[in-house]
Design an enzyme around this catalytic site. Sequence first.
Site, mmCIF file in Angstrom:
data_model
loop_
_atom_site.group_PDB
_atom_site.id
_atom_site.type_symbol
_atom_site.label_atom_id
_atom_site.label_comp_id
_atom_site.label_asym_id
_atom_site.label_seq_id
_atom_site.Cartn_x
_atom_site.Cartn_y
_atom_site.Cartn_z
ATOM 1 N N GLY A 49 0.840 -6.794 4.371
ATOM 2 C CA GLY A 49 0.727 -6.502 5.786
ATOM 3 C C GLY A 49 0.012 -5.180 5.970
ATOM 4 C CD GLN A 54 -0.216 0.616 7.119
ATOM 5 O OE1 GLN A 54 -0.098 -0.530 7.501
ATOM 6 N NE2 GLN A 54 0.206 1.009 5.924
ATOM 7 C CB CYS A 96 4.615 1.911 3.544
ATOM 8 S SG CYS A 96 3.435 2.118 4.890
ATOM 9 C CG LEU A 97 -0.607 -1.243 1.523
ATOM 10 C CD1 LEU A 97 -1.697 -2.076 2.164
ATOM 11 C CD2 LEU A 97 -0.739 -1.256 0.017
ATOM 12 C CG HIS A 138 6.803 -2.264 7.096
ATOM 13 N ND1 HIS A 138 7.451 -1.495 6.143
ATOM 14 C CD2 HIS A 138 5.521 -1.809 7.121
ATOM 15 C CE1 HIS A 138 6.593 -0.615 5.633
ATOM 16 N NE2 HIS A 138 5.412 -0.792 6.202
ATOM 17 C CD GLU A 139 2.592 -4.115 8.333
ATOM 18 O OE1 GLU A 139 1.948 -3.167 8.821
ATOM 19 O OE2 GLU A 139 2.919 -4.160 7.134
ATOM 20 C CG HIS A 142 2.876 0.863 10.216
ATOM 21 N ND1 HIS A 142 2.778 2.145 9.722
ATOM 22 C CD2 HIS A 142 3.123 0.068 9.138
ATOM 23 C CE1 HIS A 142 2.956 2.119 8.397
ATOM 24 N NE2 HIS A 142 3.179 0.876 8.018
HETATM 25 NI NI NI Z 1 3.547 0.205 6.056
#
Ligand code: NI
Length: 192
Positions: A49, A54, A96-97, A138-139, A142
């Site tokens: 995701g 991000q 998380c990326l 989660h997304e 963000h």
């Molecule tokens: Ni994340």
Amino acid sequence: MASNEALPLRFYGDPVLRRKAEAVPAVTDEVRALIESMFATMYTEEGVGLAAPQVGRSLRVFVVDVEDEDNPRVKQAFVNPTIVERSGEVVGEEGCLSIPGIRADVKRYARVVVEALDADGKPFRQEAEGLLARALQHENDHLDGILFLDRLGPITRRLLEAKWKRVRPDEAASSASRSPARGDTPDSATSR
Ligand code: NI
């Protein structure tokens, strides 16, 4: 913007990750190009995701490509998403990326229903359990400037913040960086 080009990731410490993202007024070709680039970035980074902040765009857009044992694969862009139903709760591991190398158990709703626009600007409704439910929450966080670290207890959070400062001193001290990222994901070897 050329489509299908991976974009540089923004990392924890970058103020764009803390901003409340703005609604997309219309799903234009430019938004579709952003979506394509976000999918490309997510695949490059081996995530499941990715949210627009991000990659430095403060817009209410995220993409997921999630499959788990109990649910069919969902590859989908969500524009202006709203979580309209929430129920149950479940603890599971997340990464998380934007915070590579850091993972923790996070409590989430077990099931959610999200309404959003797709890449064609058409409204749709996505019911989700399992990994997809976790990814959507989660997304969606963000887009409100919330990171999974914010969902942890104070002690765990402090430990992980200290670890982040050790492993990524540059990002911890300042902001944006273009270092490649790996790591991330719930229950498997990928990430968000
Ligand atoms: Ni994340």
